[in-house]
Write an enzyme that holds these catalytic residues in place. Sequence first.
Site, PDB file in Angstrom:
ATOM      1  N   GLU A 116      55.167  60.619 -45.287  1.00 59.42           N
ATOM      2  CA  GLU A 116      56.050  61.658 -44.914  1.00 59.42           C
ATOM      3  C   GLU A 116      56.501  61.527 -43.646  1.00 59.42           C
ATOM      4  O   GLU A 116      55.607  61.136 -42.602  1.00 59.42           O
ATOM      5  CB  GLU A 116      55.277  62.492 -45.223  1.00 59.42           C
ATOM      6  CG  GLU A 116      54.926  63.587 -44.554  1.00 59.42           C
ATOM      7  CD  GLU A 116      56.366  64.566 -44.721  1.00 59.42           C
ATOM      8  OE1 GLU A 116      57.312  65.857 -44.767  1.00 59.42           O
ATOM      9  OE2 GLU A 116      56.672  64.433 -46.204  1.00 59.42           O
TER      10      GLU A 116
ATOM     11  N   THR B 187      62.009  66.673 -46.769  1.00 62.10           N
ATOM     12  CA  THR B 187      61.697  65.609 -48.221  1.00 62.10           C
ATOM     13  C   THR B 187      62.585  65.977 -49.672  1.00 62.10           C
ATOM     14  O   THR B 187      63.154  65.306 -50.016  1.00 62.10           O
ATOM     15  CB  THR B 187      60.303  66.175 -48.169  1.00 62.10           C
ATOM     16  OG1 THR B 187      59.457  66.119 -47.059  1.00 62.10           O
ATOM     17  CG2 THR B 187      59.654  64.969 -49.282  1.00 62.10           C
TER      18      THR B 187
ATOM     19  N   HIS C 288      52.179  65.214 -42.383  1.00 61.60           N
ATOM     20  CA  HIS C 288      52.722  65.782 -41.919  1.00 61.60           C
ATOM     21  C   HIS C 288      52.808  67.092 -40.721  1.00 61.60           C
ATOM     22  O   HIS C 288      52.166  67.314 -40.186  1.00 61.60           O
ATOM     23  CB  HIS C 288      53.423  67.181 -43.895  1.00 61.60           C
ATOM     24  CG  HIS C 288      54.185  67.824 -43.896  1.00 61.60           C
ATOM     25  ND1 HIS C 288      54.715  69.467 -42.877  1.00 61.60           N
ATOM     26  CD2 HIS C 288      54.886  68.135 -44.123  1.00 61.60           C
ATOM     27  CE1 HIS C 288      55.660  69.631 -43.433  1.00 61.60           C
ATOM     28  NE2 HIS C 288      56.055  68.680 -44.535  1.00 61.60           N
TER      29      HIS C 288
ATOM     30  N   ASP D   5      60.627  59.795 -45.016  1.00 58.82           N
ATOM     31  CA  ASP D   5      61.697  60.497 -45.210  1.00 58.82           C
ATOM     32  C   ASP D   5      62.139  61.114 -44.215  1.00 58.82           C
ATOM     33  O   ASP D   5      63.820  61.438 -44.629  1.00 58.82           O
ATOM     34  CB  ASP D   5      61.281  61.074 -46.222  1.00 58.82           C
ATOM     35  CG  ASP D   5      59.891  62.236 -45.286  1.00 58.82           C
ATOM     36  OD1 ASP D   5      59.775  61.912 -44.252  1.00 58.82           O
ATOM     37  OD2 ASP D   5      59.313  63.655 -46.283  1.00 58.82           O
ATOM     38  N   HIS D   6      61.916  61.544 -43.033  1.00 56.41           N
ATOM     39  CA  HIS D   6      62.379  62.339 -41.961  1.00 56.41           C
ATOM     40  C   HIS D   6      61.924  61.903 -40.846  1.00 56.41           C
ATOM     41  O   HIS D   6      60.355  61.263 -40.602  1.00 56.41           O
ATOM     42  CB  HIS D   6      62.714  63.771 -42.604  1.00 56.41           C
ATOM     43  CG  HIS D   6      62.348  64.771 -42.880  1.00 56.41           C
ATOM     44  ND1 HIS D   6      60.888  64.747 -42.248  1.00 56.41           N
ATOM     45  CD2 HIS D   6      61.496  65.089 -44.229  1.00 56.41           C
ATOM     46  CE1 HIS D   6      60.172  65.158 -42.630  1.00 56.41           C
ATOM     47  NE2 HIS D   6      60.019  65.622 -43.493  1.00 56.41           N
TER      48      HIS D   6
END
Length: 696
Positions: A261, A305, A422, A481-482
């Site tokens: 994440e 996500t 996150h 993911d990002h």
Amino acid sequence: MKLLLQKIRRGLNTKLGFFLLVVFLFAIKSYWAYQTKFNLGVSGAVQEFLLAFNTIPATLLFIGIALYFRGRLSYWLMIIINALLSTWLFANILYYREFSDFITLNVIKGSGTSSGNLGTSLGQIIRPSDFFVYADVILLILLLAFHLIRIDMRYFKRRYSLTISALAFLLFGVNLGMAESDRSQLLTRTFDNNYLVKYLGLEAYTIYDGVKTTHTSMVRSQASSKDLTPILNYIKKNYAAPNMQYYGTIKGKNIIIVHLESFQQFLINYKVNGQEVTPNINSLYNSSNSISFSNFFNQVGQGKTSDAEMMLENSLYGLPEGSAMSTLGTSNTFQAAPALLEQKLGYTTASFHGDTPSFWNRDNTYKSFGYQYFFSKDFFPEVKDSDVGYGTKDKLFMKYAAHYLQQLPQPFYAKLITVTNHYPYLIDKKNTDFPELTTGDNTVDPYVQTAHYLDQAVGELLTYLDETGLRKNTVLVLYGDHYGISENHKDAIAKILGKKSVTNYDLAMWQKVPLIINGEGISGGINETYGGEIDVLPTLEDLLGISSNKYIQFGQDLLSSENDQIVPFRNGSWVTPQYTKYGGQYFYTKSGKQIKNPTAAQKKKFKAIQKQVTTELGLSDKVLNGDLLRFYKLKGFTKVNKKNFTYNVKKSLSSLKKIQEKLKTSLYYQNDKKDTDYSTDAPELTSSTSLKYPTK
């Protein structure tokens, strides 16, 4: 007091008074249901207020319809409308109890996109307290039947009715404004149906879902098999043949996808006060048994996500607005990795996530993808302080996931979605003693602490895989993911990069995330090929020996010598090994130097790259918006039947037990039906903690 009661009764004997009573009772009832029948995750004063307030606008609007009618009819219409709204609330209570989600138009239409229907177990689902939603309806009928409230036969002026309708829209505007201030892009990104109900109410959610579904249906209805022609031509032209050195080298091995994440590439080998932030992930990245990509970019849009998952599982881009999984995941046809691996190679497929199953519409989308199992928070033990931010803390999550991982028949394809790293990077002192960054940005500085915690969780997973022997027959795929630190924190980014300020080139490179493919017998070292999340699936397919030249996928095998190394971003920017376009500016990729006056040859090159990027994104959007895969007959592939899957705890565990007994290839069976040990130093678990996994 007596005088006050008389005034109240006189008020209730007017049409407006009775109307306000109906609205009040329905609002109270709805608030009670939200608090006791659903798990909406309300936190903070603003959300508590909106939960109580959001049912008022819709109630005023719908029950206010009765005010446009005269005499007794208007009174009975108020009760009938109330009863209909109550029945809708009642139905959602039952549906939510079974599926942890709210009813959609697609479910009503019987599209088969939810896991069947409520089935034959209604008697087990219904609870006596559920019928309380009809209490006010019964009360109102009795009040009128026994003339405790008299019907006001006087004409109710039309302008008063219009005023109440206008007030309903005004209050909804206020509601939406407050909701957007607390959760930006609430409607465009559509995180979770729970969010929509929590902020806007069940009635508004239903209307939103209806509008969204109708729009999607219109686009789909206009699509035809002819729309596939330009897509197939493009994919055939841009197909990259596999690298035969790697083709089929991991066939038959377990695959564990570790979804890191918000994990950015700069964290690899990065140190704070001389300490590595991610020593375990670093060891994988630098391992001789890994292929690690140093120029791998996230390509997500608003879906964040969920866009990453869409690309990972399908090699299709997320949409330019919103989340494709949320808006199309329920209804669309997919030819996704889980279904491909199950049908082509006999893999058992499962996804793991420590949050509610409805987040990003996973509970429905995963059925469309063909996931046989989805182990969400519903499957995990209840442990005090186990959650932070968006779900179960990573160390606990990994331990819980291992409990089910050991039960999966091999070979398996399993995706573990972490959450602790996150935004806003929350972590308590008992879970970390790692130092913060010192950028002076309070949002950014804790980022390395949660990243370090995530890395420790990965380290514990690696230890488990080694100790149980699973590691020998397992390929690990780790990817970010990002971004974790957004472009809104330019000053902090500059300090991290050791620069005075950042350019658009720096921000483009800031989109890099790691991709690591690790396993015994895999070699390749650091690979400098430029690519992105869209390329992961074709790469894995070639490693597994699955020929993908006939698939509708927009990525290319990252190990192929034919890979064109053009990396599109969702906003139309792009990166290649030679040039980068970002923020409307062009740069030399190797040096980062801006190209302020491009030559004629460079302009021609930029135009050609941009045309390919725009075409590719547009064609991918057509596949999703038109649900074009329903027209595409892939040889050797059977269309996924979503009715075959259920993520109900009891049914899933029963199915898993049966398949284990039939195949006898799970780690649990190999260990003589004994649970394997998973060691963690998670402080939430003490010597006295008893982990009780749900059985139903």
